[in-house]
Design a protein around this motif. Structure first.
Motif, PDB file in Angstrom:
ATOM      1  N   ASN A  38       2.716  -5.969   4.125  1.00  0.00           N
ATOM      2  CA  ASN A  38       1.264  -6.109   3.974  1.00  0.00           C
ATOM      3  C   ASN A  38       0.661  -5.146   2.952  1.00  0.00           C
ATOM      4  N   ASN A  39       1.495  -4.317   2.339  1.00  0.00           N
ATOM      5  CA  ASN A  39       0.971  -3.350   1.368  1.00  0.00           C
ATOM      6  C   ASN A  39       1.978  -3.174   0.236  1.00  0.00           C
ATOM      7  N   LYS A  40       1.961  -4.125  -0.683  1.00  0.00           N
ATOM      8  CA  LYS A  40       2.905  -4.124  -1.795  1.00  0.00           C
ATOM      9  C   LYS A  40       2.234  -3.602  -3.060  1.00  0.00           C
ATOM     10  N   ALA A  41       3.073  -3.142  -3.983  1.00  0.00           N
ATOM     11  CA  ALA A  41       2.602  -2.649  -5.277  1.00  0.00           C
ATOM     12  C   ALA A  41       3.595  -3.085  -6.345  1.00  0.00           C
ATOM     13  N   PHE A  50       5.711  -4.562 -13.579  1.00  0.00           N
ATOM     14  CA  PHE A  50       6.463  -5.736 -13.167  1.00  0.00           C
ATOM     15  C   PHE A  50       5.991  -6.162 -11.772  1.00  0.00           C
ATOM     16  N   GLY A  51       5.439  -7.348 -11.693  1.00  0.00           N
ATOM     17  CA  GLY A  51       4.864  -7.802 -10.432  1.00  0.00           C
ATOM     18  C   GLY A  51       3.364  -7.982 -10.525  1.00  0.00           C
ATOM     19  N   GLY A  52       2.776  -7.587 -11.665  1.00  0.00           N
ATOM     20  CA  GLY A  52       1.363  -7.837 -11.873  1.00  0.00           C
ATOM     21  C   GLY A  52       0.505  -6.595 -11.893  1.00  0.00           C
ATOM     22  N   ALA A  53      -0.791  -6.790 -11.618  1.00  0.00           N
ATOM     23  CA  ALA A  53      -1.779  -5.717 -11.614  1.00  0.00           C
ATOM     24  C   ALA A  53      -2.318  -5.533 -10.200  1.00  0.00           C
ATOM     25  N   TYR A  54      -2.451  -4.268  -9.797  1.00  0.00           N
ATOM     26  CA  TYR A  54      -2.958  -3.947  -8.469  1.00  0.00           C
ATOM     27  C   TYR A  54      -3.993  -2.839  -8.568  1.00  0.00           C
TER      28      TYR A  54
END
Length: 264
Positions: A222-225, A244-248
């Motif tokens: 529930n808390n990815k980066a 890698f994986g986008g913007a947070y």
């Protein structure tokens, strides 16, 4: 923007961005540098005097000069011409796929007006037309320097191949030595609104430092980066993490995925 192109008209990969005192935005990329002034885009290449089209860092100083770090060294643009700025030559970092003995990874001006150059020859400061090898003066145990960061207390932090250093006037302290595995070194650094440092280690691991404790961020369902390449703090003191994986964006300890549609 589709107007930011290489000399042959192809698209580019942007590596760094800065805002000059006149409001222009400057971007360093794989095929030179570009300025954005409203809707007007101006591209500059080796044919204009740039020492290399392979730009890795760009920064604007308080006098209006644009400093450009490339794979072949550094130069400065005063609005009319590019002038080479000579730094000592270092060594190629053989652990990275792209490196050179003259690479300048980061250029930064602190609140006192001192310019800091992070290179493969060490960390250098530049003030009053005087260049100083800070690595030698303060005992930083590597010449592979990634970037300099100034926190809200005006303390300086240096990310290097050998760890994260807290820089003092006449010495430096490696706060990560023997505590975490640095691998390919420490990368991007930022400070949250509570004064905690966030930084990337070995290109994959995200850590916080509160002045005493080093804590690795552990992802949950529930808390990815992302695998973070860059950390940025905006004017509202919000931290953004891209890679890698986008913007947070970090909100109250939780990472919120920011897509094209937001949330902004």
């Amino acid at each position: 923007m589709d107007k930011i192109v290489s000399a042959s008209g192809k698209g580019v990969t942007i590596k760094d961005i800065t805002e000059a005192r006149d409001g222009k935005i400057w971007l360093g990329h794989t095929d030179g540098i570009s300025s954005v002034d409203g809707n007007i885009v101006t591209n500059y290449y080796e044919s204009d005097g740039l020492i290399s089209n392979d730009v890795w860092s760009v920064a604007a100083d308080d006098k209006g000069n644009i400093w450009i770090g490339t794979i072949e060294g550094m130069c400065v643009f005063d609005g009319e011409e590019f002038k080479a700025f000579k730094l000592p030559e270092g060594k190629k970092d053989k652990t990275l796929s792209i490196s050179s003995s003259k690479m300048v990874h980061n250029i930064y001006q602190d609140t006192k007006g001192t310019l800091w150059f992070s290179s493969n020859a060490g960390l250098f400061s530049y003030v009053n037309d005087s260049l100083t090898n800070v690595s030698e003066r303060t005992g930083i145990q590597t010449n592979f320097i990634n970037e300099v960061f100034e926190d809200k207390k005006e303390e300086l932090w240096v990310s290097t191949k050998a760890g994260l250093y807290n820089l003092k006037k006449d010495h430096s302290e490696n706060i990560t030595e023997g505590k975490i595995e640095t691998g390919k070194g420490i990368g991007s650094i930022a400070e949250d609104k509570n004064g905690n440092l966030w930084f990337v280690s070995d290109q994959h691991h995200l850590f916080t430092y509160d002045g005493e404790n080093l804590i690795e961020f552990e992802q949950t369902e529930n808390n990815k980066a992302p695998v973070t390449f860059e950390i940025f703090k905006d004017r509202d003191n919000r931290l953004w993490f891209v890679g890698f994986g986008g913007a947070y964006r970090l909100e109250n300890g939780n990472f919120i995925n920011v897509t094209r549609n937001g949330p902004w």
